[in-house]
Design a protein around this motif. Sequence first.
Motif, short mmCIF file in Angstrom:
data_model
loop_
_atom_site.label_atom_id
_atom_site.label_comp_id
_atom_site.label_asym_id
_atom_site.label_seq_id
_atom_site.Cartn_x
_atom_site.Cartn_y
_atom_site.Cartn_z
N ARG A 159 0.82 -1.21 0.00
CA ARG A 159 0.00 0.00 0.00
C ARG A 159 0.86 1.27 0.00
NH1 ARG A 159 -2.80 -3.46 3.67
NH2 ARG A 159 -4.73 -4.22 2.70
N ALA A 160 2.13 1.13 0.36
CA ALA A 160 3.03 2.29 0.37
C ALA A 160 3.58 2.63 -1.02
CB ALA A 160 4.20 2.03 1.33
N ILE A 161 3.31 1.77 -2.00
CA ILE A 161 3.77 2.05 -3.36
C ILE A 161 2.83 3.08 -3.98
CG2 ILE A 161 4.14 1.05 -5.65
CD1 ILE A 161 4.85 -1.59 -4.28
N ASN A 162 3.41 4.20 -4.41
CA ASN A 162 2.63 5.35 -4.86
C ASN A 162 2.21 5.17 -6.33
OD1 ASN A 162 1.38 7.82 -4.98
ND2 ASN A 162 3.29 8.96 -5.32
N GLY A 187 13.31 1.32 2.87
CA GLY A 187 13.01 0.79 4.19
C GLY A 187 11.80 -0.09 4.27
N ASN A 188 11.29 -0.52 3.12
CA ASN A 188 10.10 -1.35 3.05
C ASN A 188 10.50 -2.83 3.01
OD1 ASN A 188 7.53 -2.50 2.22
ND2 ASN A 188 6.95 -0.47 1.50
N ARG A 189 9.56 -3.70 3.34
CA ARG A 189 9.81 -5.14 3.18
C ARG A 189 9.70 -5.57 1.72
NH1 ARG A 189 10.37 -8.34 7.58
NH2 ARG A 189 9.96 -7.38 9.59
N ILE A 190 9.20 -4.71 0.87
CA ILE A 190 9.27 -4.93 -0.57
C ILE A 190 10.49 -4.16 -1.07
CG2 ILE A 190 8.14 -4.60 -2.79
CD1 ILE A 190 5.47 -4.85 -1.39
N GLN A 191 11.47 -4.87 -1.58
CA GLN A 191 12.74 -4.28 -1.97
C GLN A 191 13.04 -4.56 -3.43
OE1 GLN A 191 15.64 -5.77 0.82
NE2 GLN A 191 14.66 -4.78 2.57
N PHE A 192 13.91 -3.74 -4.01
CA PHE A 192 14.26 -3.88 -5.43
C PHE A 192 15.44 -4.83 -5.60
CE2 PHE A 192 16.69 -2.29 -9.16
CZ PHE A 192 15.76 -2.62 -10.14
N SER A 193 15.36 -5.68 -6.60
CA SER A 193 16.45 -6.62 -6.91
C SER A 193 17.52 -5.90 -7.73
CB SER A 193 15.89 -7.82 -7.71
OG SER A 193 16.94 -8.69 -8.09
N GLU A 194 18.59 -5.54 -7.06
CA GLU A 194 19.67 -4.80 -7.73
C GLU A 194 20.42 -5.70 -8.71
OE1 GLU A 194 20.38 -1.65 -7.42
OE2 GLU A 194 19.36 -1.00 -5.58
N ALA A 195 20.83 -5.11 -9.84
CA ALA A 195 21.70 -5.82 -10.77
C ALA A 195 23.11 -5.84 -10.21
CB ALA A 195 21.68 -5.14 -12.13
N MET A 196 23.84 -6.93 -10.49
CA MET A 196 25.21 -7.06 -10.01
C MET A 196 26.18 -6.72 -11.14
SD MET A 196 25.01 -10.47 -7.64
CE MET A 196 26.64 -10.16 -6.95
N PRO A 197 27.18 -5.88 -10.87
CA PRO A 197 28.12 -5.51 -11.93
C PRO A 197 29.07 -6.65 -12.26
CG PRO A 197 28.80 -4.57 -9.84
CD PRO A 197 27.47 -5.23 -9.60
N GLY A 198 29.58 -6.64 -13.49
CA GLY A 198 30.57 -7.63 -13.88
C GLY A 198 30.06 -8.61 -14.91
N THR A 199 30.95 -9.46 -15.37
CA THR A 199 30.58 -10.48 -16.35
C THR A 199 29.78 -11.59 -15.68
OG1 THR A 199 32.58 -11.78 -15.95
CG2 THR A 199 32.72 -10.02 -17.62
#
Length: 277
Positions: free
Chosen positions: A57-60, A130-142
């Motif tokens: 519900r916190a997603i705008n 700070g939410n329990r829904i978090q973004f999946s960050e891309a990892m740098p490198g090959t």
Amino acid sequence: MEPKLFRVPPKGDDWIHEVKQDGYRTQVIKDRDGIRLFTKRGYDWTGRFAELAGEARAINAESFILEGETIKINATGLADFNALQKAVGTGRARDIYLVAFDLIHLNGKDLRDDPVERRREILQGLIPAGNRIQFSEAMPGTGDAVFHLVDMAGVEGMVSKRKGSRYRSGPTTDWHKVKCFQSKTLDIIGVQRDPGQAVRVLMADKGRYVGAAIVNFKHDQRQRLWEQVQGLTGAPPPKELKKEKAQWLRPGLVGEVETLKGEEKLRHASLKRAWRQ
């Protein structure tokens, strides 16, 4: 959209690499009927994932469909699938997170034809800090470098997504998944042969049952395994496995098993070879 399993990560610069979280694939929907959470098989788990529904519900946004992986973290900071299963089994999971990795619809607009980089960029901007829904960050490198890191970290694996790819439901080679496996030598205590299913061997570690492994042997290897099994049949079933239908074996047959790394019990396991002690 379902990634195809590969043994090694893709090469080249045309890929986005993410950690493969070990949990339940989850779709979060917000529309005129409110917020709902669905599993990959289409089960409505809004009630079981009530904590995440509240966080959504916190997603705008007026409406959206996003996808991610619902996980539960253990004491080492890694996703623990067994702990998540137990939490879900209580009817309402507590202290869980959703790692969001894709955005399919937003405010009435279908984003499936947008490149994956654009969908992820919009998604990242939507996720509150700070939410329990978090973004999946891309990892740098090959791909090779990222796989080395996730393998060393003890996570389930990685997912690589082809840059510029669109979202299409079903299996695809635009997404690759590579899992981290390890080999273990365990005792074979039983064999299960159910019609229409792959043969499985039941395994134990120092007398403690740890799960089953699929047998994918070629004909000559399979025949050799059956010859080894026949000389050991007739043992009583272990107490915790009395309800299992299997050929129970006396001690003496061991096998090398490939299984997901970092798990107490066997998961996605296959028997690689077997021998008499």
